[in-house]
Scaffold this motif. Structure first.
Motif, PDB file in Angstrom:
ATOM      1  N   ARG A 118     -13.663 -60.279   6.715  1.00  0.00           N
ATOM      2  CA  ARG A 118     -14.117 -61.574   7.222  1.00  0.00           C
ATOM      3  C   ARG A 118     -13.500 -61.886   8.583  1.00  0.00           C
ATOM      4  NH1 ARG A 118     -13.350 -66.073   2.759  1.00  0.00           N
ATOM      5  NH2 ARG A 118     -14.335 -67.267   4.428  1.00  0.00           N
ATOM      6  N   PHE A 119     -12.240 -61.506   8.787  1.00  0.00           N
ATOM      7  CA  PHE A 119     -11.593 -61.762  10.069  1.00  0.00           C
ATOM      8  C   PHE A 119     -12.303 -61.017  11.189  1.00  0.00           C
ATOM      9  CE2 PHE A 119      -8.577 -60.212  13.273  1.00  0.00           C
ATOM     10  CZ  PHE A 119      -8.121 -61.416  13.786  1.00  0.00           C
ATOM     11  N   LEU A 120     -12.597 -59.722  10.946  1.00  0.00           N
ATOM     12  CA  LEU A 120     -13.282 -58.928  11.963  1.00  0.00           C
ATOM     13  C   LEU A 120     -14.685 -59.466  12.214  1.00  0.00           C
ATOM     14  CD1 LEU A 120     -13.397 -56.480  13.823  1.00  0.00           C
ATOM     15  CD2 LEU A 120     -14.143 -55.116  11.862  1.00  0.00           C
ATOM     16  N   THR A 121     -15.379 -59.815  11.131  1.00  0.00           N
ATOM     17  CA  THR A 121     -16.733 -60.351  11.283  1.00  0.00           C
ATOM     18  C   THR A 121     -16.724 -61.625  12.112  1.00  0.00           C
ATOM     19  OG1 THR A 121     -17.360 -59.402   9.149  1.00  0.00           O
ATOM     20  CG2 THR A 121     -18.762 -61.157  10.039  1.00  0.00           C
ATOM     21  N   LEU A 122     -15.778 -62.511  11.813  1.00  0.00           N
ATOM     22  CA  LEU A 122     -15.686 -63.765  12.566  1.00  0.00           C
ATOM     23  C   LEU A 122     -15.356 -63.506  14.027  1.00  0.00           C
ATOM     24  CD1 LEU A 122     -15.646 -66.845  12.629  1.00  0.00           C
ATOM     25  CD2 LEU A 122     -13.233 -66.769  11.943  1.00  0.00           C
ATOM     26  N   LYS A 123     -14.423 -62.576  14.275  1.00  0.00           N
ATOM     27  CA  LYS A 123     -14.051 -62.279  15.659  1.00  0.00           C
ATOM     28  C   LYS A 123     -15.229 -61.705  16.428  1.00  0.00           C
ATOM     29  CE  LYS A 123     -10.601 -59.876  18.441  1.00  0.00           C
ATOM     30  NZ  LYS A 123      -9.394 -59.021  18.432  1.00  0.00           N
ATOM     31  N   GLU A 124     -15.999 -60.812  15.768  1.00  0.00           N
ATOM     32  CA  GLU A 124     -17.158 -60.238  16.438  1.00  0.00           C
ATOM     33  C   GLU A 124     -18.208 -61.307  16.723  1.00  0.00           C
ATOM     34  OE1 GLU A 124     -18.357 -57.164  13.811  1.00  0.00           O
ATOM     35  OE2 GLU A 124     -16.958 -55.668  14.646  1.00  0.00           O
ATOM     36  N   ARG A 125     -18.359 -62.261  15.803  1.00  0.00           N
ATOM     37  CA  ARG A 125     -19.306 -63.349  16.048  1.00  0.00           C
ATOM     38  C   ARG A 125     -18.866 -64.207  17.224  1.00  0.00           C
ATOM     39  NH1 ARG A 125     -20.690 -65.615   9.924  1.00  0.00           N
ATOM     40  NH2 ARG A 125     -21.916 -63.794   9.236  1.00  0.00           N
ATOM     41  N   VAL A 126     -17.562 -64.485  17.291  1.00  0.00           N
ATOM     42  CA  VAL A 126     -17.040 -65.278  18.415  1.00  0.00           C
ATOM     43  C   VAL A 126     -17.258 -64.531  19.729  1.00  0.00           C
ATOM     44  CG1 VAL A 126     -14.948 -66.217  19.463  1.00  0.00           C
ATOM     45  CG2 VAL A 126     -15.355 -66.532  17.021  1.00  0.00           C
ATOM     46  N   ALA A 127     -16.989 -63.202  19.720  1.00  0.00           N
ATOM     47  CA  ALA A 127     -17.196 -62.410  20.930  1.00  0.00           C
ATOM     48  C   ALA A 127     -18.667 -62.397  21.329  1.00  0.00           C
ATOM     49  CB  ALA A 127     -16.694 -60.979  20.712  1.00  0.00           C
ATOM     50  N   ALA A 128     -19.553 -62.295  20.323  1.00  0.00           N
ATOM     51  CA  ALA A 128     -20.987 -62.307  20.617  1.00  0.00           C
ATOM     52  C   ALA A 128     -21.419 -63.650  21.192  1.00  0.00           C
ATOM     53  CB  ALA A 128     -21.784 -62.001  19.345  1.00  0.00           C
ATOM     54  N   LEU A 129     -20.862 -64.734  20.659  1.00  0.00           N
ATOM     55  CA  LEU A 129     -21.181 -66.068  21.193  1.00  0.00           C
ATOM     56  C   LEU A 129     -20.686 -66.210  22.624  1.00  0.00           C
ATOM     57  CD1 LEU A 129     -20.424 -68.344  18.089  1.00  0.00           C
ATOM     58  CD2 LEU A 129     -22.664 -67.845  19.089  1.00  0.00           C
TER      59      LEU A 129
END
Length: 245
Positions: A118-129
């Motif tokens: 979940r941490f990696l997924t959230l970080k990737e979403r933030v980077a994508a945003l």
């Protein structure tokens, strides 16, 4: 300076852990590593910089270390460790200041990240945003610049159209001279435009343009107008004169 006894004690305490654990100095140099880190990271026992063992840039690693030195609570950050077999091991690294040492040092524990973490997924979403926001900002800037360019082009076309209409309505060559004085400065962005029906010598501070077949256009301007604009205007003036002489 950290005594060898302290580093040995650190290795013994962390020796049973299956996760890599490191002591990292403020300059990002690795001071000590537990056996799990030694088995995973080539060169970790040679006192290399942490940035030499990960995929992230030295600036990113230095930023993480500064952040970890400011807190006594484990703070996560993502690092990609380089294994002996050339593999890249994506880890969530928990770092905090080792308060039991007088020297500014980071106690770092690396936990392998599962693909669905979940941490990696959230970080990737933030980077994508962040990437999307940057693209939208650039698109907005490009749209504003394009709109300004289109407005300028439209204004220029409107001025040229008005010049064409006015020249068509001119009854005599003298009317053409008057229209040039009134309309051309705005189109060519100059202070003054004078049309002479006989050739005149060019003045030092003016721009002299022959207008076939028997007239000369003299512009008073700080900089020469764009060649395409000037060519269009002189062509219109020459056509208007030819039809009235």
């Amino acid at each position: 300076m950290i005594h060898d006894e302290t580093l040995t004690l650190f290795r013994k305490i962390t020796g049973l852990l299956t996760e890599p654990v490191l002591l990292v100095a403020a300059d990002t140099r690795v001071l000590a590593a537990n056996p799990a880190a030694v088995r995973l990271l080539p060169g970790v026992e040679d006192g290399l910089s942490l940035s030499a063992m990960v995929s992230e840039t030295a600036d990113d690693v230095a930023s993480f270390v500064r952040q970890w030195l400011r807190t006594g609570h484990p703070t996560p950050a993502g690092l990609t460790l380089h294994g002996y077999d050339g593999s890249r091991v994506r880890c969530r690294c928990f770092g905090a200041r080792a308060q039991w040492l007088a020297t500014p040092t980071v106690h770092l524990r690396a936990v392998r990240i599962d693909p669905g973490d979940r941490f990696l997924t959230l970080k990737e979403r933030v980077a994508a945003l962040d990437r999307e926001r940057t693209l939208r900002f650039r698109a907005t800037e490009d749209r504003i610049a394009l709109t300004a360019a289109l407005d300028a082009a439209r204004a220029g076309l409107d001025q040229m159209h008005a010049l064409v209409v006015t020249l068509r309505a001119a009854a005599t060559a003298a009317d053409v001279v008057r229209i040039v004085a009134d309309r051309v400065p705005a189109i060519l962005d100059c202070a003054r435009a004078d049309l002479y029906l006989t050739a005149v010598p060019p003045a030092p501070t003016r721009l002299y343009i022959p207008v076939p077949p028997h007239a000369s256009l003299v512009l008073t301007a700080d900089t020469p107008p764009p060649p395409d604009h000037l060519e269009s205007v002189t062509t219109l003036i020459a056509g208007a004169l030819n039809s009235r002489t």
